[in-house]
Design an enzyme around this catalytic site. Sequence first.
Site, PDB file in Angstrom:
ATOM      1  N   HIS A   1     -15.463 -41.313 -97.761  1.00  0.00           N
ATOM      2  CA  HIS A   1     -14.741 -41.245 -99.036  1.00  0.00           C
ATOM      3  C   HIS A   1     -14.428 -39.770 -99.336  1.00  0.00           C
ATOM      4  O   HIS A   1     -15.169 -38.875 -98.925  1.00  0.00           O
ATOM      5  CB  HIS A   1     -15.603 -41.855-100.153  1.00  0.00           C
ATOM      6  CG  HIS A   1     -14.836 -42.076-101.413  1.00  0.00           C
ATOM      7  ND1 HIS A   1     -14.580 -41.060-102.306  1.00  0.00           N
ATOM      8  CD2 HIS A   1     -14.237 -43.178-101.928  1.00  0.00           C
ATOM      9  CE1 HIS A   1     -13.855 -41.544-103.308  1.00  0.00           C
ATOM     10  NE2 HIS A   1     -13.637 -42.819-103.104  1.00  0.00           N
TER      11      HIS A   1
ATOM     12  N   GLU B   1      -6.391 -43.224 -99.503  1.00  0.00           N
ATOM     13  CA  GLU B   1      -6.547 -42.725-100.883  1.00  0.00           C
ATOM     14  C   GLU B   1      -6.134 -41.255-100.965  1.00  0.00           C
ATOM     15  O   GLU B   1      -6.872 -40.389-100.488  1.00  0.00           O
ATOM     16  CB  GLU B   1      -8.011 -42.825-101.334  1.00  0.00           C
ATOM     17  CG  GLU B   1      -8.556 -44.218-101.447  1.00  0.00           C
ATOM     18  CD  GLU B   1      -9.800 -44.272-102.342  1.00  0.00           C
ATOM     19  OE1 GLU B   1     -10.017 -45.324-102.939  1.00  0.00           O
ATOM     20  OE2 GLU B   1     -10.529 -43.268-102.446  1.00  0.00           O
TER      21      GLU B   1
HETATM   22  O1  G3P Z   1     -12.905 -45.374-104.123  1.00  0.00           O
HETATM   23  C1  G3P Z   1     -11.964 -45.581-105.116  1.00  0.00           C
HETATM   24  C2  G3P Z   1     -11.492 -44.349-105.699  1.00  0.00           C
HETATM   25  O2  G3P Z   1     -11.657 -43.161-105.053  1.00  0.00           O
HETATM   26  C3  G3P Z   1     -10.290 -44.447-106.547  1.00  0.00           C
HETATM   27  O3  G3P Z   1     -10.745 -44.022-107.761  1.00  0.00           O
HETATM   28  O4  G3P Z   1     -10.789 -43.917-110.171  1.00  0.00           O
HETATM   29  O5  G3P Z   1      -8.679 -43.488-108.946  1.00  0.00           O
HETATM   30  O6  G3P Z   1      -9.597 -45.798-109.052  1.00  0.00           O
HETATM   31  P1  G3P Z   1      -9.884 -44.327-109.041  1.00  0.00           P
END
Ligand code: G3P
Length: 219
Positions: free
Chosen positions: A93, A141
Amino acid sequence: MKLPAIIVNFKAYEAATGPAAVVLARLHGTVLGGTGASIGVAVNMLDVGAVLGEFSGPVFAQHVDPVDFGGRTGHVPAIAAKKAGLYGTLLNHAERKLSSEVLEQTIRACREVGLYTIVCAESPEKVAEIVGYGPDAIAYEPPELIGGNVSVSSAQPDVIRSVVGIAGSIPLLVGAGVKNENDVRVALSLGAQGVLLASGVVLSPEPEKVLYNLVDGLS
Ligand code: G3P
């Protein structure tokens, strides 16, 4: 093993650890039971035991280590996570990054014990690298959108399309800024298998409502 379409990462938010993790997990269980939707949670290691008692869907660690049982102070052996009843684990992550070498070792260790791996990638280049390690799934992400109010679905549709192609037969989730059914719907329409999110649920005053709304995006 199947990849859930919605995974909520509890991270180390106060609203999602300790007794609050149990409440939040129970609420995910209610939505799971009420809708039959494919929902998973990724919880802090301290809360794994309690959450497993409250939530019947797949529970993921947020990280594990490529070590066996033994003199490994402070480590979380992949085999111990499996024996504890976890379905799988997130790896790499953006808030818990691993070197390429350790990442590859960890994916292998998880595979050996049957722990499902979702490996996070911050760029198309990283997705391409991770494909070579053979994880069960990849989560794209973009770090700059994590925790914010602009979703990856709305800001980067072209990138999503491209990373889905790069991942090929490896299922891909997208995450960062995901908040509602439209974000889920767009992600799916671009070829993703689902979403990975955190703050949209964990920090909401009405997490149950948000979850139901996200589930609406799956249909
Ligand atoms: O692992 C999920 C994350 O990094 C995304 O976070 O708060 O943008 O939904 P968020």
